[in-house]
Design a protein around this motif. Structure first.
Motif, PDB file in Angstrom:
ATOM      1  N   TYR A  29       0.844  -1.187   0.000  1.00  0.00           N
ATOM      2  CA  TYR A  29       0.000   0.000   0.000  1.00  0.00           C
ATOM      3  C   TYR A  29       0.892   1.254   0.000  1.00  0.00           C
ATOM      4  CZ  TYR A  29      -3.943   2.919   1.777  1.00  0.00           C
ATOM      5  OH  TYR A  29      -4.923   3.872   1.969  1.00  0.00           O
ATOM      6  N   PRO A  30       1.404   1.669  -1.168  1.00  0.00           N
ATOM      7  CA  PRO A  30       2.318   2.812  -1.229  1.00  0.00           C
ATOM      8  C   PRO A  30       1.656   4.129  -0.813  1.00  0.00           C
ATOM      9  CG  PRO A  30       2.367   1.531  -3.273  1.00  0.00           C
ATOM     10  CD  PRO A  30       1.192   1.067  -2.492  1.00  0.00           C
ATOM     11  N   THR A  31       2.476   5.068  -0.363  1.00  0.00           N
ATOM     12  CA  THR A  31       1.979   6.384   0.032  1.00  0.00           C
ATOM     13  C   THR A  31       1.820   7.293  -1.182  1.00  0.00           C
ATOM     14  OG1 THR A  31       4.217   7.213   0.485  1.00  0.00           O
ATOM     15  CG2 THR A  31       3.022   6.178   2.317  1.00  0.00           C
ATOM     16  N   TRP A  32       1.391   8.540  -0.938  1.00  0.00           N
ATOM     17  CA  TRP A  32       1.023   9.464  -1.995  1.00  0.00           C
ATOM     18  C   TRP A  32       1.731  10.800  -1.795  1.00  0.00           C
ATOM     19  CZ3 TRP A  32      -1.656  12.918   1.170  1.00  0.00           C
ATOM     20  CH2 TRP A  32      -2.264  12.377   2.310  1.00  0.00           C
TER      21      TRP A  32
ATOM     22  N   LYS B 210       4.938 -13.444  -3.954  1.00  0.00           N
ATOM     23  CA  LYS B 210       3.554 -13.331  -4.423  1.00  0.00           C
ATOM     24  C   LYS B 210       2.835 -12.286  -3.575  1.00  0.00           C
ATOM     25  CE  LYS B 210       0.868 -15.087  -7.623  1.00  0.00           C
ATOM     26  NZ  LYS B 210       1.250 -15.044  -9.051  1.00  0.00           N
ATOM     27  N   ILE B 211       2.124 -11.385  -4.243  1.00  0.00           N
ATOM     28  CA  ILE B 211       1.409 -10.313  -3.563  1.00  0.00           C
ATOM     29  C   ILE B 211      -0.075 -10.446  -3.877  1.00  0.00           C
ATOM     30  CG2 ILE B 211       1.101  -7.806  -3.411  1.00  0.00           C
ATOM     31  CD1 ILE B 211       4.062  -7.506  -4.135  1.00  0.00           C
ATOM     32  N   ALA B 212      -0.884 -10.483  -2.834  1.00  0.00           N
ATOM     33  CA  ALA B 212      -2.330 -10.629  -3.026  1.00  0.00           C
ATOM     34  C   ALA B 212      -2.944  -9.374  -3.620  1.00  0.00           C
ATOM     35  CB  ALA B 212      -3.002 -10.959  -1.695  1.00  0.00           C
ATOM     36  N   LEU B 213      -2.438  -8.205  -3.205  1.00  0.00           N
ATOM     37  CA  LEU B 213      -3.030  -6.940  -3.655  1.00  0.00           C
ATOM     38  C   LEU B 213      -2.011  -5.822  -3.513  1.00  0.00           C
ATOM     39  CD1 LEU B 213      -5.614  -5.152  -4.345  1.00  0.00           C
ATOM     40  CD2 LEU B 213      -5.874  -4.894  -1.864  1.00  0.00           C
ATOM     41  N   VAL B 214      -1.941  -4.965  -4.539  1.00  0.00           N
ATOM     42  CA  VAL B 214      -1.293  -3.662  -4.415  1.00  0.00           C
ATOM     43  C   VAL B 214      -2.391  -2.632  -4.564  1.00  0.00           C
ATOM     44  CG1 VAL B 214       0.469  -2.075  -5.245  1.00  0.00           C
ATOM     45  CG2 VAL B 214       0.844  -4.539  -5.426  1.00  0.00           C
ATOM     46  N   VAL B 215      -2.440  -1.686  -3.639  1.00  0.00           N
ATOM     47  CA  VAL B 215      -3.509  -0.695  -3.616  1.00  0.00           C
ATOM     48  C   VAL B 215      -2.896   0.662  -3.289  1.00  0.00           C
ATOM     49  CG1 VAL B 215      -4.011  -1.239  -1.180  1.00  0.00           C
ATOM     50  CG2 VAL B 215      -5.749  -0.096  -2.570  1.00  0.00           C
ATOM     51  N   GLY B 216      -3.457   1.729  -3.862  1.00  0.00           N
ATOM     52  CA  GLY B 216      -2.935   3.045  -3.551  1.00  0.00           C
ATOM     53  C   GLY B 216      -3.786   4.147  -4.135  1.00  0.00           C
ATOM     54  N   TRP B 217      -3.691   5.320  -3.510  1.00  0.00           N
ATOM     55  CA  TRP B 217      -4.439   6.508  -3.924  1.00  0.00           C
ATOM     56  C   TRP B 217      -3.502   7.554  -4.506  1.00  0.00           C
ATOM     57  CZ3 TRP B 217      -4.388  11.481  -1.301  1.00  0.00           C
ATOM     58  CH2 TRP B 217      -5.295  12.407  -1.847  1.00  0.00           C
ATOM     59  N   SER B 218      -3.971   8.305  -5.491  1.00  0.00           N
ATOM     60  CA  SER B 218      -3.248   9.437  -6.063  1.00  0.00           C
ATOM     61  C   SER B 218      -1.915   8.969  -6.640  1.00  0.00           C
ATOM     62  CB  SER B 218      -3.079  10.539  -5.005  1.00  0.00           C
ATOM     63  OG  SER B 218      -2.642  11.748  -5.567  1.00  0.00           O
ATOM     64  N   LEU B 219      -0.784   9.535  -6.216  1.00  0.00           N
ATOM     65  CA  LEU B 219       0.494   9.021  -6.715  1.00  0.00           C
ATOM     66  C   LEU B 219       0.736   7.600  -6.229  1.00  0.00           C
ATOM     67  CD1 LEU B 219       2.996  12.027  -6.665  1.00  0.00           C
ATOM     68  CD2 LEU B 219       1.442  11.259  -8.467  1.00  0.00           C
TER      69      LEU B 219
ATOM     70  N   GLN C  41       2.102   0.780 -11.713  1.00  0.00           N
ATOM     71  CA  GLN C  41       3.471   0.411 -12.078  1.00  0.00           C
ATOM     72  C   GLN C  41       3.817  -0.978 -11.567  1.00  0.00           C
ATOM     73  OE1 GLN C  41       5.925   2.743 -13.866  1.00  0.00           O
ATOM     74  NE2 GLN C  41       6.342   0.586 -14.311  1.00  0.00           N
ATOM     75  N   TRP C  42       3.361  -1.317 -10.383  1.00  0.00           N
ATOM     76  CA  TRP C  42       3.557  -2.678  -9.877  1.00  0.00           C
ATOM     77  C   TRP C  42       2.958  -3.697 -10.853  1.00  0.00           C
ATOM     78  CZ3 TRP C  42       6.022  -5.559  -6.348  1.00  0.00           C
ATOM     79  CH2 TRP C  42       6.652  -4.933  -5.275  1.00  0.00           C
ATOM     80  N   GLY C  43       1.744  -3.409 -11.318  1.00  0.00           N
ATOM     81  CA  GLY C  43       1.090  -4.332 -12.244  1.00  0.00           C
ATOM     82  C   GLY C  43       1.821  -4.471 -13.557  1.00  0.00           C
ATOM     83  N   ALA C  44       2.418  -3.372 -14.044  1.00  0.00           N
ATOM     84  CA  ALA C  44       3.136  -3.403 -15.320  1.00  0.00           C
ATOM     85  C   ALA C  44       4.545  -3.956 -15.181  1.00  0.00           C
ATOM     86  CB  ALA C  44       3.198  -1.989 -15.915  1.00  0.00           C
ATOM     87  N   SER C  45       5.194  -3.700 -14.056  1.00  0.00           N
ATOM     88  CA  SER C  45       6.580  -4.136 -13.863  1.00  0.00           C
ATOM     89  C   SER C  45       6.678  -5.583 -13.395  1.00  0.00           C
ATOM     90  CB  SER C  45       7.292  -3.227 -12.850  1.00  0.00           C
ATOM     91  OG  SER C  45       7.491  -1.929 -13.354  1.00  0.00           O
ATOM     92  N   TYR C  46       5.705  -6.023 -12.587  1.00  0.00           N
ATOM     93  CA  TYR C  46       5.788  -7.365 -11.991  1.00  0.00           C
ATOM     94  C   TYR C  46       4.446  -8.092 -12.130  1.00  0.00           C
ATOM     95  CZ  TYR C  46       9.825  -4.985 -10.051  1.00  0.00           C
ATOM     96  OH  TYR C  46      10.994  -4.262  -9.916  1.00  0.00           O
ATOM     97  N   PRO C  47       3.983  -8.291 -13.370  1.00  0.00           N
ATOM     98  CA  PRO C  47       2.650  -8.868 -13.579  1.00  0.00           C
ATOM     99  C   PRO C  47       2.495 -10.278 -13.031  1.00  0.00           C
ATOM    100  CG  PRO C  47       3.879  -8.769 -15.655  1.00  0.00           C
ATOM    101  CD  PRO C  47       4.654  -7.977 -14.650  1.00  0.00           C
ATOM    102  N   ASP C  48       3.570 -11.056 -13.012  1.00  0.00           N
ATOM    103  CA  ASP C  48       3.474 -12.429 -12.535  1.00  0.00           C
ATOM    104  C   ASP C  48       3.487 -12.527 -11.018  1.00  0.00           C
ATOM    105  OD1 ASP C  48       3.447 -13.338 -15.161  1.00  0.00           O
ATOM    106  OD2 ASP C  48       5.630 -13.552 -15.238  1.00  0.00           O
TER     107      ASP C  48
END
Length: 336
Positions: free
Chosen positions: A43-46, A121-130, A137-144
């Motif tokens: 859950y990255p910050t913004w 393995k990551i169940a979910l990456v979630v974040g608001w704004s930036l 970017q997580w989804g595009a860089s590490y899709p697997d």
């Protein structure tokens, strides 16, 4: 007392080719990593946010339940806790701090997740704004590696209009005579207050102001709201730190790297994670039309606007109906 941990990265070569010496990420975890290491949420910050600002979405009986998940909140580079102009020794301090990108942030977060915790393995990456841009970017860089992504209030690429707004925030701050090209001896308070005034116009919708919804926050008049809240909101931050984060946002683009060579639609198509994309319906920074375009180029994405007059700030945890909507949708998304 410090409520977060430090992950030391050593000397890092950034995407720009510049070196960030003795780089580090500040992070906080919530919950316990299970034996299978598959209950992980990142859950990255913004912009102008730190890990504590994400805690409104974390807690028992919430979607991000620490009794069920191991939640990692990495602080964004430049936010004053992770490597930033304000905490980096000379000669890379203050205005000499190198440019960092969304790609840099996520690459270093990946090192934290894999090297510190041995997670693959990551169940979910979630974040608001930036934080949403980092989520994409997580989804595009590490899709697997990522099962699901849930960006809300942010896009996979900063569009020209948002860049202009971000540049306007920087210009307002730098107009202060105390700025001194970023080598100030005291914080440029007038510039920081001006930045707040500029942000106020874009953080919320026209309807928010027309209907005086700021009164729900306890402010009787518009002037009181601007003076007592927005003129003060950035004064706790270092000016160079804020500009570093804004410049990171200006160049936000999940395809701006060697892997995708600027092919934005290709980068979107390579996001194989299930995606729940929730823009604010009246967001002026990241309008929903941009997210709608992005989801059309993703394989398994749900486009679900947050119907709110709180604009961009519908995702900041200040307005209970919006917060409840986001939490409810995330709960369902994690069950699917």
């Amino acid at each position: 007392m410090r409520d977060y941990e430090i992950f030391k990265l050593g000397d890092i070569t950034l995407q720009s080719g510049e070196i960030l010496p003795q780089a580090f990420l500040a992070y906080k975890t919530y919950g316990t990593l299970n034996a299978a290491k598959n209950n992980v949420i990142v859950y990255p910050t913004w912009f102008a946010g730190q890990h504590a600002d994400n805690e409104w979405l974390i807690g028992p009986d919430k979607a991000l339940d620490p009794n069920k998940y191991f939640i990692i909140v990495p602080n964004m580079l430049g936010n004053g806790l992770s490597s930033s102009p304000s905490n980096t020794p000379p000669p890379y301090d203050r205005a000499n701090f190198p440019e960092v990108t969304i790609y840099d942030n996520v690459r270093l977060q990946h090192q934290l997740v894999t090297q510190k915790f041995g997670i693959n393995k990551i169940a979910l990456v979630v974040g608001w704004s930036l934080g949403a841009v980092q989520t994409f970017q997580w989804g595009a860089s590490y899709p697997d590696m990522v099962d699901r992504i849930a960006p809300f209030g942010g896009t996979a690429k900063t569009r020209p209009h948002a860049k202009v707004v971000f540049e306007g925030l920087i210009a307002a701050l730098q107009a202060d005579s105390a700025w001194k090209q970023g080598f100030y001896t005291e914080q440029p308070k007038a510039g920081l207050a001006a930045m707040g005034r500029v942000y106020a116009a874009w953080g919320f919708s026209q309807a928010y102001y027309l209907e005086q919804l700021f009164q729900q926050e306890g402010y009787l008049t518009l002037e009181e709201y601007l003076v007592d809240y927005w003129d003060e909101v950035f004064l706790t931050f270092d000016a160079n730190d804020l500009i570093t984060m804004l410049r990171t946002g200006i160049h936000g683009d999940i395809s701006a790297n060697q892997r995708y060579q600027g092919d934005f639609e290709l980068a979107l198509s390579k996001i194989t994670s299930r995606a729940l994309v929730m823009p604010g319906s009246t967001d002026l920074f990241f309008p929903p039309e941009d997210n709608e375009y992005e989801t059309h180029h993703m394989h398994n994405a749900i486009f679900l606007p947050i119907e709110s007059k709180w604009g961009h700030c519908s995702g900041i945890g200040q307005h209970e109906p919006d917060s409840l909507f986001i939490d409810t949708q995330l709960k369902q998304f994690l069950l699917e």
